[in-house]
Design an enzyme around this catalytic site. Structure first.
Site, PDB file in Angstrom:
ATOM      1  N   TYR A  53       0.698  -1.120  -0.045  1.00  0.00           N
ATOM      2  CA  TYR A  53      -0.082  -0.060   0.221  1.00  0.00           C
ATOM      3  C   TYR A  53       1.027   1.344   0.186  1.00  0.00           C
ATOM      4  O   TYR A  53       1.870   1.105   0.786  1.00  0.00           O
ATOM      5  CB  TYR A  53      -0.989   0.097   1.214  1.00  0.00           C
ATOM      6  N   GLU A  55      -0.690   4.767  -0.519  1.00  0.00           N
ATOM      7  CA  GLU A  55      -1.465   6.133  -0.853  1.00  0.00           C
ATOM      8  C   GLU A  55      -0.457   7.221  -0.631  1.00  0.00           C
ATOM      9  O   GLU A  55       0.141   7.197   0.421  1.00  0.00           O
ATOM     10  CB  GLU A  55      -2.547   5.862   0.003  1.00  0.00           C
ATOM     11  N   ASP A 198      -5.140  14.317 -25.310  1.00  0.00           N
ATOM     12  CA  ASP A 198      -5.129  12.858 -24.958  1.00  0.00           C
ATOM     13  C   ASP A 198      -4.268  12.017 -25.873  1.00  0.00           C
ATOM     14  O   ASP A 198      -4.756  11.968 -26.817  1.00  0.00           O
ATOM     15  CB  ASP A 198      -6.426  12.491 -24.826  1.00  0.00           C
ATOM     16  N   THR A 224      -2.266   6.691 -22.061  1.00  0.00           N
ATOM     17  CA  THR A 224      -2.431   5.416 -21.409  1.00  0.00           C
ATOM     18  C   THR A 224      -0.944   4.815 -21.999  1.00  0.00           C
ATOM     19  O   THR A 224      -0.070   5.447 -22.736  1.00  0.00           O
ATOM     20  CB  THR A 224      -3.521   4.384 -22.231  1.00  0.00           C
ATOM     21  N   LYS A 227      -0.733   1.348 -25.257  1.00  0.00           N
ATOM     22  CA  LYS A 227      -1.171   1.034 -26.725  1.00  0.00           C
ATOM     23  C   LYS A 227       0.206   1.264 -27.463  1.00  0.00           C
ATOM     24  O   LYS A 227       0.903   0.342 -27.276  1.00  0.00           O
ATOM     25  CB  LYS A 227      -1.970   2.370 -27.238  1.00  0.00           C
ATOM     26  N   ARG A 233      -0.806  -1.993 -18.889  1.00  0.00           N
ATOM     27  CA  ARG A 233      -2.164  -1.579 -18.941  1.00  0.00           C
ATOM     28  C   ARG A 233      -2.234  -0.342 -17.870  1.00  0.00           C
ATOM     29  O   ARG A 233      -2.229  -0.528 -16.544  1.00  0.00           O
ATOM     30  CB  ARG A 233      -3.286  -2.289 -18.790  1.00  0.00           C
TER      31      ARG A 233
HETATM   32  N1  DSN Z   1     -10.538   1.310 -25.711  1.00  0.00           N
HETATM   33  C1  DSN Z   1      -9.394   2.288 -26.208  1.00  0.00           C
HETATM   34  C2  DSN Z   1      -9.335   2.176 -27.656  1.00  0.00           C
HETATM   35  O1  DSN Z   1      -9.593   1.017 -28.160  1.00  0.00           O
HETATM   36  O2  DSN Z   1      -9.128   2.824 -28.344  1.00  0.00           O
HETATM   37  C3  DSN Z   1      -9.721   3.652 -25.892  1.00  0.00           C
HETATM   38  O3  DSN Z   1      -9.646   3.835 -24.660  1.00  0.00           O
END
Ligand code: DSN
Length: 412
Positions: A53, A55, A198, A224, A227, A233
């Site tokens: 933990y 926080e 974003d 994120t 990707k 993730r």
């Molecule tokens: N789910 C993602 C995508 O496939 O683009 C976006 O959050």
């Protein structure tokens, strides 16, 4: 993959992991938001850090025993700032949606105005969709793309001056052209708005310098990590130093509980990997592969929203074939190609049926696909769509896709 202990304790879960590995190995992954992270990242994510933990922030925690966690989290923060050229990074968001939510919480009050790309034109749920917190609690106007598949910046400007948003969001889930962050900054300045980019989809391309960086122009950058960046993730928020405290407070205690420190370690490893010269080559190849796939599909007589892609993804527009995204995504799955149905602009079909399929190349590029392979993939996709009722053709196409997977082994 070593599942020695898991196999003894829970054979049911172990079996499904084995099957999922086989699925990933034996199918051509074209979901534009997916990738195959390295074993080093997975080792960090599967480590003892999951037990802790922590926080709070490094050196300001609500629990003792965080001396090693602090070092790891600071490494991740430092690498994120260095890689993306931003002043401050919070690496705790559990996902991109949570990262966006934290920016909203840091700088907006419920009812404040936001301008972002409409979901059906390629935006994201967390940018203001009526079914998401962002659309439920904020007054959101959505801009779209023109017939060339490009953002109409003049229209964005008009909407910004009319709507007077406190926050403008650029960045998308399904946009195949280069984003002009400078233009967005000019519009934001004219409208007196803050600017959030974003970059979840294009983070790997930005990190490698293949796509222009939002850093000089944006107040906030969210991403994120799983990707095109090819990490675990999760999400990251970066911002100018003057917003650091507000962002950190929004993440914790505002929105999240204990940070996932094992995933933060995985993010740190992925960020280091993204700093290497090989990653630049990888990112370049993602775009080359996307262009090769798009050209192959166009040569086969299929339509792509906006024509040739400029990044890692594209949307097949199936309207003239009379087939739907839902049906064709299922047909592609049967021939060993994984992709997702997607709306096209002015789609006559519902979002659950759609007239499009989104295709992206980050994952296949990780396993070594090159342009010649993408041309073969384009042929498989086109044949599957044109002969979707012919079982013999589909069976032959499945063999072709398996052949390509064997040529480029994954995790073996
Ligand atoms: N789910 C993602 C995508 O496939 O683009 C976006 O959050």
């Amino acid at each position: 993959m070593n599942l020695e202990n898991l196999r003894k304790v829970d054979s049911q879960v172990a079996e499904q992991i084995d099957l999922e590995l086989k699925r990933q190995q034996e199918n051509i992954e074209l979901i534009a938001s997916e990738n195959f992270t390295s074993l080093a990242v997975m080792e960090a994510c599967g480590s003892v850090l999951t037990n802790k933990y922590a926080e709070g922030k490094p050196h300001k925690r609500y629990y003792n025993g965080c001396e090693h966690i602090d070092v790891i989290e600071e490494i991740a923060q430092k690498r994120a700032c260095e890689l993306f050229g931003m002043e401050h990074a919070n690496v705790q968001p559990h996902s991109g949606a949570q990262a966006n939510m934290a920016v909203f919480m840091a700088v907006l009050k419920p009812g404040d105005k936001v301008l972002s790309m409409d979901l059906s034109n390629g935006g994201h749920l967390s940018h203001g969709s009526p079914v998401n917190f962002s659309g439920l609690y904020f007054d959101v106007a959505g801009y779209g793309i023109n017939e060339n598949g490009e953002i109409d910046y003049e229209n964005v400007r008009k909407m910004a001056l009319e709507h007077k948003p406190k926050l403008i969001i650029c960045g998308a889930s399904n946009y195949s052209k280069i984003i002009d962050f400078k233009k967005f900054r000019e519009i934001a300045d004219e409208a007196g708005a803050l600017l959030l980019a974003d970059i979840a989809h294009i983070a790997g391309l930005v990190a490698a310098g293949i796509h222009p960086s939002p850093a000089p122009y944006c107040d906030f950058v969210t991403t994120t990590t799983h990707k095109s960046l090819r990490g675990p993730r999760g999400g990251i928020i970066m911002c100018k130093e003057k917003y650091a405290k507000d962002i950190d407070k929004a993440v914790f205690p505002g929105l999240q509980g204990g940070p996932l420190e094992h995933i933060i370690a995985g993010k740190a490893v992925a960020l280091l990997e993204a700093m290497q010269p090989e990653f630049k080559e990888y990112a370049k190849q993602i775009v080359k592969n996307a262009k090769a796939l798009a050209q192959g599909l166009l040569d086969e007589g299929l339509d792509i929203v906006g024509g040739m892609t400029e990044n890692h993804l594209m949307t097949l527009d199936l309207r003239k074939t009379g087939k739907t995204g839902k049906d064709m995504a299922n047909v592609l799955e049967r021939v060993g190609i994984t992709a997702n149905k997607n709306t096209v602009p002015n789609d006559p079909q519902s979002p659950f049926v759609t007239s499009g399929i989104r295709l992206g190349t980050p994952a296949v590029t990780t396993r070594g696909f090159k342009e010649e392979d993408m041309h073969k993939v384009a042929k498989i996709i086109a044949s599957a769509i044109y002969s979707s009722d012919n079982e013999n053709v589909l069976a032959d196409l499945r063999k072709d896709s398996l052949e390509l997977c064997k040529k480029h082994p994954l995790y073996s």
